[in-house]
Design a protein around this motif. Structure first.
Motif, mmCIF file in Angstrom:
data_model
loop_
_atom_site.group_PDB
_atom_site.id
_atom_site.type_symbol
_atom_site.label_atom_id
_atom_site.label_comp_id
_atom_site.label_asym_id
_atom_site.label_seq_id
_atom_site.Cartn_x
_atom_site.Cartn_y
_atom_site.Cartn_z
ATOM 1 N N UNK A 59 -1.632 -0.701 -18.809
ATOM 2 C CA UNK A 59 -1.103 -2.052 -19.049
ATOM 3 C C UNK A 59 -1.357 -2.960 -17.854
ATOM 4 N N UNK A 60 -1.350 -4.250 -18.142
ATOM 5 C CA UNK A 60 -1.628 -5.299 -17.160
ATOM 6 C C UNK A 60 -0.476 -6.292 -17.170
ATOM 7 N N UNK A 63 -2.204 -2.407 -13.335
ATOM 8 C CA UNK A 63 -2.795 -3.488 -12.534
ATOM 9 C C UNK A 63 -2.013 -4.775 -12.771
ATOM 10 N N UNK A 64 -2.257 -5.757 -11.899
ATOM 11 C CA UNK A 64 -1.559 -7.036 -12.044
ATOM 12 C C UNK A 64 -2.433 -8.169 -11.514
ATOM 13 N N UNK A 65 -2.240 -9.327 -12.121
ATOM 14 C CA UNK A 65 -2.831 -10.583 -11.644
ATOM 15 C C UNK A 65 -1.682 -11.534 -11.371
ATOM 16 N N UNK A 66 -1.588 -12.020 -10.145
ATOM 17 C CA UNK A 66 -0.495 -12.907 -9.740
ATOM 18 C C UNK A 66 -1.092 -14.229 -9.291
ATOM 19 N N UNK A 98 6.493 -4.550 -1.792
ATOM 20 C CA UNK A 98 5.088 -4.568 -2.193
ATOM 21 C C UNK A 98 4.919 -3.914 -3.553
ATOM 22 N N UNK A 99 3.755 -4.152 -4.137
ATOM 23 C CA UNK A 99 3.394 -3.563 -5.427
ATOM 24 C C UNK A 99 2.426 -2.418 -5.173
ATOM 25 N N UNK A 100 2.660 -1.242 -5.734
ATOM 26 C CA UNK A 100 1.732 -0.130 -5.506
ATOM 27 C C UNK A 100 0.429 -0.241 -6.291
ATOM 28 N N UNK A 101 0.404 -1.095 -7.315
ATOM 29 C CA UNK A 101 -0.772 -1.229 -8.169
ATOM 30 C C UNK A 101 -1.840 -2.106 -7.479
ATOM 31 N N UNK A 102 -3.098 -1.933 -7.868
ATOM 32 C CA UNK A 102 -4.102 -2.927 -7.494
ATOM 33 C C UNK A 102 -3.727 -4.279 -8.106
ATOM 34 N N UNK A 103 -3.857 -5.339 -7.319
ATOM 35 C CA UNK A 103 -3.555 -6.659 -7.875
ATOM 36 C C UNK A 103 -4.572 -7.679 -7.395
#
Length: 298
Positions: A96-97, A121-124, A232-237
């Motif tokens: 999921x994203x 993953x995430x896009x911020x 922090x976020x552990x996922x790639x972002x």
């Protein structure tokens, strides 16, 4: 504009309505103020084409999502809880994203670290992690940008002021935050989402919850906000910010540092000549940047 299917889901105690496109792993797209899920109207089809079930809810306070029982105070911890609950209800997981903008980004910084199993993953967009956000709040340039924090605290007048002249105040906010962009379509969607006084009241509750002048900036406020969306976020972002963002200013060095708050494979970019609502200002370019990064991090 693409026609979107509509759906409803109950999460964190209220029923959210959302726009959706595509099938596959969840891509949850969260908006802020003063906009709506239609800010994602160009990105949703691109995410669907990339193999995602792209979902953009009307966030707490914005019609036709159900009004919450508590309408005067929306804390940053509630934004975090909403994103976690929505993703659990819609089917999150390692594929999921999470895509988040403005207030959505505030919630995302907390949610990604507190429920890392829900997103791979995430896009911020446009709002950095709390630690960097706090560096700018007391600067003269940011105080000028953030005048609305304090203006919105005049609770006896601000709701009427926003509704005057067909939401002209909000039109001017869009003009400051995304210079040169004509927001007529976006403002039409916003008027529909906040036409009801109770919904507008609830949407302003984000500002009343975070920026009470008697507490804003105090050690207690800092500790409370850090507990909700610090860390922090552990996922790639992927973090994107515009040089012309009239809402929150960032230096190139600060944008580069955002990668320190994400997992391996994180990237950050300061994009020249684009403002706060970049997804509708230059949609093809932003879609390509986002889907290109998704391809690189599969």
């Amino acid at each position: 504009m693409a026609e979107f299917a509509r759906g409803r889901v109950t999460a964190n105690g209220i029923t959210f309505e959302y726009l959706e496109a595509g099938a596959g792993p969840l891509a949850l797209c969260i908006h802020g103020f003063p906009d709506t899920p239609f800010t994602y109207r160009h990105l949703l089809p691109a995410l669907a084409a990339a193999g995602f079930h792209a979902v953009a809810p009307f966030v707490r306070g914005f019609a036709p999502t159900e009004l919450p029982p508590l309408r005067h105070f929306v804390h940053s911890s509630v934004m975090v809880a909403d994103q976690i609950a929505l993703t659990r209800a819609l089917g999150g997981g390692p594929e999921a994203l999470l895509v988040a903008h403005d207030w959505g980004a505030v919630g995302a910084w907390g949610a990604l670290g507190r429920a890392p199993e829900l997103w791979g993953r995430a896009v911020v967009l446009n709002i950095p992690p709390f630690e960097i956000f706090g560096e700018n709040l007391g600067t003269y340039a940011q105080i000028k940008r953030s005048f609305y924090f304090w203006y919105f605290q005049m609770q006896r007048v601000i709701e009427d002021r926003i509704r005057q002249d067909d939401f002209a105040f909000i039109r001017d906010i869009w003009g400051d935050w995304s210079p040169g962009y004509t927001a007529d379509e976006d403002l039409g969607h916003l008027r529909a989402a906040l036409a009801d006084p109770d919904h507008l009241h609830a949407a302003l509750g984000y500002y009343w919850g975070q920026f009470d002048p008697t507490r804003f900036g105090t050690p207690e406020w800092v500790a409370e906000q850090a507990a909700a969306w610090g860390g922090r976020a552990p996922q790639p972002l992927l973090y994107l910010h515009g040089t012309d963002d009239g809402c929150h200013g960032m230096t190139a060095a600060q944008v580069e540092r955002v990668t320190e708050f994400g997992g391996p494979g994180s990237e950050a970019e300061l994009i020249e000549g684009v403002g706060h609502f970049m997804l509708v200002e230059r949609p093809k370019e932003l879609n390509d940047r986002i889907t290109g990064w998704l391809d690189r991090t599969r």
